[in-house]
Design a protein around this motif. Structure first.
Motif, short mmCIF file in Angstrom:
data_model
loop_
_atom_site.label_atom_id
_atom_site.label_comp_id
_atom_site.label_asym_id
_atom_site.label_seq_id
_atom_site.Cartn_x
_atom_site.Cartn_y
_atom_site.Cartn_z
N THR A 3 -3.81 -0.86 -8.27
CA THR A 3 -2.54 -1.37 -7.76
C THR A 3 -2.73 -2.42 -6.68
O THR A 3 -2.04 -3.44 -6.69
CB THR A 3 -1.68 -0.20 -7.23
OG1 THR A 3 -1.52 0.76 -8.27
CG2 THR A 3 -0.31 -0.69 -6.78
N ASP A 61 4.90 0.97 -14.09
CA ASP A 61 4.17 2.20 -13.79
C ASP A 61 4.73 2.76 -12.48
O ASP A 61 4.47 2.22 -11.41
CB ASP A 61 2.67 1.90 -13.65
CG ASP A 61 1.83 3.13 -13.34
OD1 ASP A 61 2.34 4.08 -12.70
OD2 ASP A 61 0.65 3.12 -13.71
N LYS A 62 5.52 3.82 -12.59
CA LYS A 62 6.23 4.33 -11.41
C LYS A 62 5.28 4.69 -10.26
O LYS A 62 5.59 4.44 -9.10
CB LYS A 62 7.09 5.54 -11.80
CG LYS A 62 8.07 5.92 -10.73
CD LYS A 62 9.15 6.82 -11.25
CE LYS A 62 10.16 7.04 -10.16
NZ LYS A 62 11.47 7.38 -10.63
N ASN A 63 4.11 5.25 -10.58
CA ASN A 63 3.14 5.58 -9.53
C ASN A 63 2.62 4.31 -8.85
O ASN A 63 2.50 4.26 -7.62
CB ASN A 63 1.97 6.39 -10.09
CG ASN A 63 2.37 7.79 -10.46
OD1 ASN A 63 3.29 8.36 -9.88
ND2 ASN A 63 1.70 8.35 -11.46
N GLU A 66 5.34 2.87 -6.63
CA GLU A 66 5.46 3.59 -5.36
C GLU A 66 4.31 3.23 -4.42
O GLU A 66 4.52 2.99 -3.23
CB GLU A 66 5.48 5.11 -5.63
CG GLU A 66 5.86 5.91 -4.42
CD GLU A 66 6.20 7.36 -4.75
OE1 GLU A 66 6.58 8.06 -3.79
OE2 GLU A 66 6.09 7.78 -5.91
N GLN A 67 3.09 3.14 -4.95
CA GLN A 67 1.93 2.75 -4.13
C GLN A 67 2.12 1.34 -3.56
O GLN A 67 1.87 1.10 -2.37
CB GLN A 67 0.65 2.76 -4.97
CG GLN A 67 0.11 4.12 -5.28
CD GLN A 67 -1.12 4.02 -6.18
OE1 GLN A 67 -1.42 2.96 -6.74
NE2 GLN A 67 -1.83 5.11 -6.34
#
Length: 96
Positions: A3, A61-63, A66-67
């Motif tokens: 990310t 990509d939701k993760n 959030e990151q």
């Protein structure tokens, strides 16, 4: 998915300022031209296409999203306005 690397390819401030443009992008070439025209540091259309692709990967990509938003919110180098926008996006997209 790294990310941080993707976010650095987009640029934190660009990611936030154009978040909904990236999210709703249906024509990468048109958005790339807008990014090229509106950002003095941008020099090539191909670079903007890469920027859009990286932003889209994060958003989908939701993760990762959030990151990325946490990295932006915790940044010491961004303006209060950008950090506030990031918090608003986190609330709308993540729910907290």
């Amino acid at each position: 998915m790294d990310t941080e690397r993707l976010l650095n390819s987009v640029g934190k401030e660009i990611f936030i300022n154009y978040f909904y443009d990236f999210k709703n992008c249906s024509d990468k070439n048109s958005l790339a031209q807008i990014l090229l025209n509106e950002n003095p540091k941008a020099t090539k259309l191909g670079g903007q296409i890469t920027r859009i692709s990286c932003a889209t990967r994060i958003i989908n990509d939701k993760n990762a999203l959030e990151q990325a938003l946490e990295m932006i919110i915790n940044s010491k180098r961004l303006s209060v306005l950008v950090i506030t926008k990031a918090r608003d996006i986190r609330l709308k997209e993540i729910g907290r």
